[in-house]
Write an enzyme that holds these catalytic residues in place. Sequence first.
Site, PDB file in Angstrom:
ATOM      1  N   TYR A 168     -10.739   1.086  11.035  1.00  0.00           N
ATOM      2  CA  TYR A 168     -12.004   1.398  10.339  1.00  0.00           C
ATOM      3  C   TYR A 168     -12.380   0.392   9.271  1.00  0.00           C
ATOM      4  CZ  TYR A 168      -8.476   3.624   7.340  1.00  0.00           C
ATOM      5  OH  TYR A 168      -7.371   3.870   6.592  1.00  0.00           O
ATOM      6  N   LYS A 169     -11.534  -0.621   9.036  1.00  0.00           N
ATOM      7  CA  LYS A 169     -11.866  -1.613   8.009  1.00  0.00           C
ATOM      8  C   LYS A 169     -12.633  -2.760   8.669  1.00  0.00           C
ATOM      9  CE  LYS A 169      -8.227   0.064   5.047  1.00  0.00           C
ATOM     10  NZ  LYS A 169      -6.798   0.018   4.692  1.00  0.00           N
ATOM     11  N   PHE A 174       0.845  -1.187   0.000  1.00  0.00           N
ATOM     12  CA  PHE A 174       0.000   0.000   0.000  1.00  0.00           C
ATOM     13  C   PHE A 174       0.889   1.249   0.000  1.00  0.00           C
ATOM     14  CE2 PHE A 174      -2.949   3.097   1.815  1.00  0.00           C
ATOM     15  CZ  PHE A 174      -4.098   2.826   1.091  1.00  0.00           C
ATOM     16  N   ARG A 208     -13.229  -4.422  -6.822  1.00  0.00           N
ATOM     17  CA  ARG A 208     -12.844  -5.121  -5.598  1.00  0.00           C
ATOM     18  C   ARG A 208     -14.077  -5.403  -4.758  1.00  0.00           C
ATOM     19  NH1 ARG A 208      -8.648  -2.573  -1.225  1.00  0.00           N
ATOM     20  NH2 ARG A 208     -10.372  -1.111  -1.009  1.00  0.00           N
ATOM     21  N   ASP A 215       1.850  -5.028   8.063  1.00  0.00           N
ATOM     22  CA  ASP A 215       0.645  -4.210   8.031  1.00  0.00           C
ATOM     23  C   ASP A 215      -0.538  -5.179   7.944  1.00  0.00           C
ATOM     24  OD1 ASP A 215      -1.542  -2.624   7.306  1.00  0.00           O
ATOM     25  OD2 ASP A 215      -0.281  -1.187   6.212  1.00  0.00           O
TER      26      ASP A 215
HETATM   27  C1  LIG Z   1      -6.141   1.288   4.388  1.00  0.00           C
HETATM   28  C2  LIG Z   1      -4.681   1.051   4.500  1.00  0.00           C
HETATM   29  C3  LIG Z   1      -3.851   1.965   5.163  1.00  0.00           C
HETATM   30  C4  LIG Z   1      -4.422   3.288   5.604  1.00  0.00           C
HETATM   31  O1  LIG Z   1      -3.583   4.074   6.360  1.00  0.00           O
HETATM   32  P1  LIG Z   1      -4.206   5.370   7.070  1.00  0.00           P
HETATM   33  O2  LIG Z   1      -3.087   5.979   7.765  1.00  0.00           O
HETATM   34  O3  LIG Z   1      -5.311   4.891   7.955  1.00  0.00           O
HETATM   35  O4  LIG Z   1      -4.785   6.243   5.997  1.00  0.00           O
HETATM   36  C5  LIG Z   1      -2.528   1.618   5.358  1.00  0.00           C
HETATM   37  N1  LIG Z   1      -2.031   0.441   4.895  1.00  0.00           N
HETATM   38  C6  LIG Z   1      -2.815  -0.440   4.217  1.00  0.00           C
HETATM   39  C7  LIG Z   1      -2.247  -1.724   3.728  1.00  0.00           C
HETATM   40  C8  LIG Z   1      -4.152  -0.154   3.995  1.00  0.00           C
HETATM   41  O5  LIG Z   1      -4.912  -1.004   3.316  1.00  0.00           O
END
Ligand SMILES: *Cc1c(COP(=O)(O)O)cnc(C)c1O
Length: 413
Positions: free
Chosen positions: A223-224, A127, A372, A198
């Site tokens: 939040y996921k 990401f 997705r 992560d």
């Molecule tokens: C959604 C996501 C993030 C989001 O990071 P934020 O700091 O909350 O914006 C980070 N890493 C991955 C792999 C994600 O899917």
Amino acid sequence: MSHLDRAACAAQDDGDHLAFARDRFDLPAGIIYLDGNSLGALPKRTPTRIETVIRRQWGTDLITGWNKHGWVDLPRRLGARIADLIGAHADEVVVCDSTSINVFKLLSAALRLRPDRKVVLSDTGNFPTDLYMAQGLADLLGRGHRLELVSPADITARIAEDVAVVLLTEIDYRTGRRHDMAAINARARAAGALTLWDLAHSAGAMPVDLDGTGTDFAIGCGYKYLNGGPGAPAFLYVARRWLGETQQPLFGWFGHAAPFDFETAYQPRSGIDRFLVGTPPVLSMAALECGLETFAGVDLSQLRAKSLALGDLMIRLVAQECPGLGLTLASPIDAGRRGSQVSYAHASGYAVMQALIARGVIGDFRAPDLLRFGFTPLYTRYQDIWDAVAALKTVLEQGEWQRPEFSHRAAVT
Ligand SMILES: *Cc1c(COP(=O)(O)O)cnc(C)c1O
């Protein structure tokens, strides 16, 4: 394979051991929600809890709420609940800040433990925010660190004595491809490298075994799959063996040994608390606590089994209902190598997803061409998969996605 129809899919819901959990959510009527991997749905308890914290705690008790209502303990209390979902001890996890900020803190801490090594190793599918934070940190340190990216399949082979930290997302956000965490950790340990995982698309979607696989550091989103609400605080994990000697660079007063002594010199707290920075966002944490409560009594191996069954069903139904309609499976067909999502490439993926959303089936789009679909076993039903595929078939067969309004790109995709 036999032909499936809607009744056969709906019949699977009757035997679903997790069916009870759907009632914990407030789901809008007429919507099929397949985007809990981007933003979890609203738990029924959240609005009342927030109202209570605002009116009965903040409104009535004002600043005394920090002690009286345990606001100050929220980062650890929520951390302990998340620890149960990710195979960690309660004293290894704390809720704070955003995932991006936690990447910065833990990557800094890890690099301090390997001062002679300069490579942060990641994969090209990671990401972007993780990669950006690593680049920014290397730039700030100014000591010749570099982020090296290889393809996901080449990670294990590339782990060598020059690698300080292996920074990976367990489940690829685009394709749902799953890394073998245990094998990569073992390889890293043998080479003297540290791992930072992560768990954005793992925590709450499947069992994770951070302690058992010998993970060094981890971070993840609230939040996921954890259903904490838009912009919910994130979490971080530090293995016990590193708690004593590791230090992160954001010296905030909540990470101080005695925040209310108001000393002028920084002195880190012991344990996981030194990874805190500033005042916890109490309202957001109250919402995240409701999100975590939706996992009460849920068996994570059943959660995983249902998640994979939903994915297998989607793959089978798309093959049955949508042949020749321009969809190419972009996720591993082998369930064990997948997270809790299935993605398809389509040349006009963005417009197709907009047309699907207009029909009440909410997934999302990831550049350049991926549709997705995320499965949240707590509330996704087998019949929803049938209905989603039926809508997808209509959108593609009727060419609905070609309407001009569906190709206008919004800021968030
Ligand atoms: C959604 C996501 C993030 C989001 O990071 P934020 O700091 O909350 O914006 C980070 N890493 C991955 C792999 C994600 O899917």
